[in-house]
Enzyme design. Sequence first.
Site, short mmCIF file in Angstrom:
data_model
loop_
_atom_site.label_atom_id
_atom_site.label_comp_id
_atom_site.label_asym_id
_atom_site.label_seq_id
_atom_site.Cartn_x
_atom_site.Cartn_y
_atom_site.Cartn_z
N HIS A 196 0.80 -1.23 0.00
CA HIS A 196 0.00 0.00 0.00
C HIS A 196 0.83 1.27 0.00
CE1 HIS A 196 -3.33 -2.76 0.59
NE2 HIS A 196 -3.97 -1.85 -0.09
N ARG A 206 -11.02 3.47 -1.01
CA ARG A 206 -10.52 2.59 0.07
C ARG A 206 -10.86 3.24 1.41
NH1 ARG A 206 -5.96 1.73 -3.70
NH2 ARG A 206 -5.57 -0.49 -3.89
N GLU A 224 -11.09 -10.90 -5.60
CA GLU A 224 -9.68 -10.91 -5.20
C GLU A 224 -9.24 -12.31 -4.83
OE1 GLU A 224 -9.00 -7.13 -2.54
OE2 GLU A 224 -10.97 -7.98 -2.13
N ASN A 240 -4.37 -6.94 -7.24
CA ASN A 240 -3.25 -6.94 -6.29
C ASN A 240 -3.34 -8.19 -5.42
OD1 ASN A 240 -2.96 -4.42 -7.34
ND2 ASN A 240 -3.84 -3.37 -5.58
N ASP A 241 -4.55 -8.45 -4.95
CA ASP A 241 -4.75 -9.65 -4.14
C ASP A 241 -4.99 -10.89 -4.99
OD1 ASP A 241 -4.34 -8.91 -1.45
OD2 ASP A 241 -6.18 -7.74 -1.51
N ARG A 294 2.35 -10.23 -1.42
CA ARG A 294 2.58 -8.99 -2.19
C ARG A 294 3.54 -8.03 -1.50
NH1 ARG A 294 -3.47 -6.25 -1.80
NH2 ARG A 294 -2.52 -4.23 -2.13
N CYS A 317 -9.94 -2.72 -10.23
CA CYS A 317 -9.37 -1.62 -9.45
C CYS A 317 -8.00 -1.99 -8.90
CB CYS A 317 -10.32 -1.19 -8.35
SG CYS A 317 -10.74 -2.52 -7.23
C1 PEP Z 1 -6.68 -5.32 -4.85
O1 PEP Z 1 -6.51 -6.25 -4.05
O2 PEP Z 1 -6.38 -5.40 -6.06
C2 PEP Z 1 -7.24 -4.04 -4.38
C3 PEP Z 1 -7.56 -3.10 -5.23
O3 PEP Z 1 -7.37 -3.87 -3.04
P1 PEP Z 1 -6.15 -3.49 -2.07
O4 PEP Z 1 -4.96 -3.13 -2.94
O5 PEP Z 1 -6.60 -2.35 -1.24
O6 PEP Z 1 -5.95 -4.76 -1.32
MG MG Z 2 -7.29 -6.19 -2.06
#
Ligand code: PEP
Ligand code: MG
Length: 568
Positions: A189, A296, A431, A454-455, A465, A502
């Site tokens: 993040h 978020r 995710e 991302n997840d 990650r 996203c």
């Molecule tokens: C994701 O997991 O791709 C996402 C957008 O949520 P975050 O990055 O806040 O986990």
């Molecule tokens: Mg996520």
Amino acid sequence: MSFLNGIAASSGIAIAKAYRLVEPDLSFEKKNIKDSTEEIARFQSALSASKSELEVIRDNALKKLGADKAAIFDAHLLVLSDPELIHPIEDKIKNEQVSAEYALKETADMFVMMFEQMENEYMKERAADIRDVTKRVLSHLLGVQIVNPSLIAEEVIIIAEDLTPSDTAQLNRQFVKGFATDIGGRTSHSAIMARSLEIPAVVGTKESTKVIQNGDLLIVDGLKGLVHINPTPEAVVEYEKELRNHEIQKTEWAKLIHEKSFTADQSFVELAANIGTPNDLEGVINNGGEGIGLYRTEFLYMGRSQLPTEEEQFESYKSVLEGMSGKPVVVRTLDIGGDKKLPYLNLPEELNPFLGFRAIRLCLEQQDMFRTQLRALLRASSYGNLKIMFPMIATLEEFREGKSILEEEKQKLVSEGEKVSDHIEVGIMVEIPSTAVLADQFAKEVDFFSIGTNDLIQYTMAADRMNERVSYLYQPYNPSILRLIKMVIDAAHQEGKWAGMCGEMAGDEMAIPLLLGLGLDEFSMSATSILKARSQIRNLNKKEMEKLAADALKMKTADEVLRAVKKI
Ligand code: PEP
Ligand code: MG
């Protein structure tokens, strides 16, 4: 000149001096002393060194950062002169014949605990003051230096082992030109926030805190993932040229701010922005965002000592909805966990926080907290085009339960006479691989999907990650990931629903052609990537991208896919 290799986390180039944001080692052994008078004198001199230091910091803060910041140090100076704290420490040194470090820490810890247990907010803040002051005096006793990033008042590049999301949120954009960290990945993040703050960053350099000293001249190349240490004057000139070219490029992109995002063959997609707080809205508008694809909300809950009230949340959601003037705003309910922690919830430490009790799992159990957020959202819904999204959904039951709690709160509000919109779409983040695989069933019940790559990538590849050593497994172009994405998009379209993305992949210029070809409807990214993406999409042909995507789905490796994308 030497350089470090890392992960390109936020593009752009920064040239400035290094500022090490490294927690000092304040550990010590318990020691008995012989001469308590001498030890008390040592303690007194650490106290006066701390006072002089704080006076300088306070005066600097007042000049450069304003009275608000300066007041914090006035409070610290008061603590240092408080006999109720100082006398018991001196008594302990004398009576127990222990070192000043030990007497200070023991006594201060006792006061901190006492203040923290009080209900009164003001008293709780005193606990934080005592903790900070103790660190400063200890640093003088131990002869080590402590740092305070909020006081940075010249252009610097931050060097740290890691930055938490709240550290990153507090970076002063005016002075912090870039950062480099030892650990972290492209989707940690702090990296995501660096992109939205437009701060060039390189993460996962493994040893920046070991080899870089305060004051070293650095170039952070956030495009190639390089940190140059004490570069030659020629290298600096070269990079300054690149920096200027980047600015010219940005001026070109800026011309597209009011344009819609059509491909060359007139197919429309929506380019939305990811935000963390209402303050990010300005960036969304200035970058021509067509909506918010991910708000978020967890950042509302962070950097404070208790949960935000319904009213506070209502005001935030309302301001974002009004600020977007009827454009879609997808608000994600609380997604705490993983690298986003809330200390005041007092949740037990877990062995695998990314696989643990987080996001919707936590919300379905701690329902008071969840219901408060839902009420705030529902009340705000009449001020714009709200869509609600649940994070980390793994099973249909979780979605159904979340949705029925939302319905209950809606009915309650309506019966209380509150105005609630009748057109709120309710969707989920995809995710978790189980949800992607079962997307055809989910699509019958949800209003939309937003793919959180991302997840989704971390769970599909079983690669943390945050861990730079396995960051090579963050492979958005891997055919396995592309196939999952296709399943989700096709399932949505089959039921007449829309599918967005996203995760960071949505703003990645190498992924955009593939995603267009797979039929993604909405791309949500850091606001600062929108204009560049729009300029790229205007030059792509949807039909050709469909062919590219169909070929990619049959390929064997991420590299093969990447080579195919580079050929277009
Ligand atoms: C994701 O997991 O791709 C996402 C957008 O949520 P975050 O990055 O806040 O986990
Ligand atoms: Mg996520």
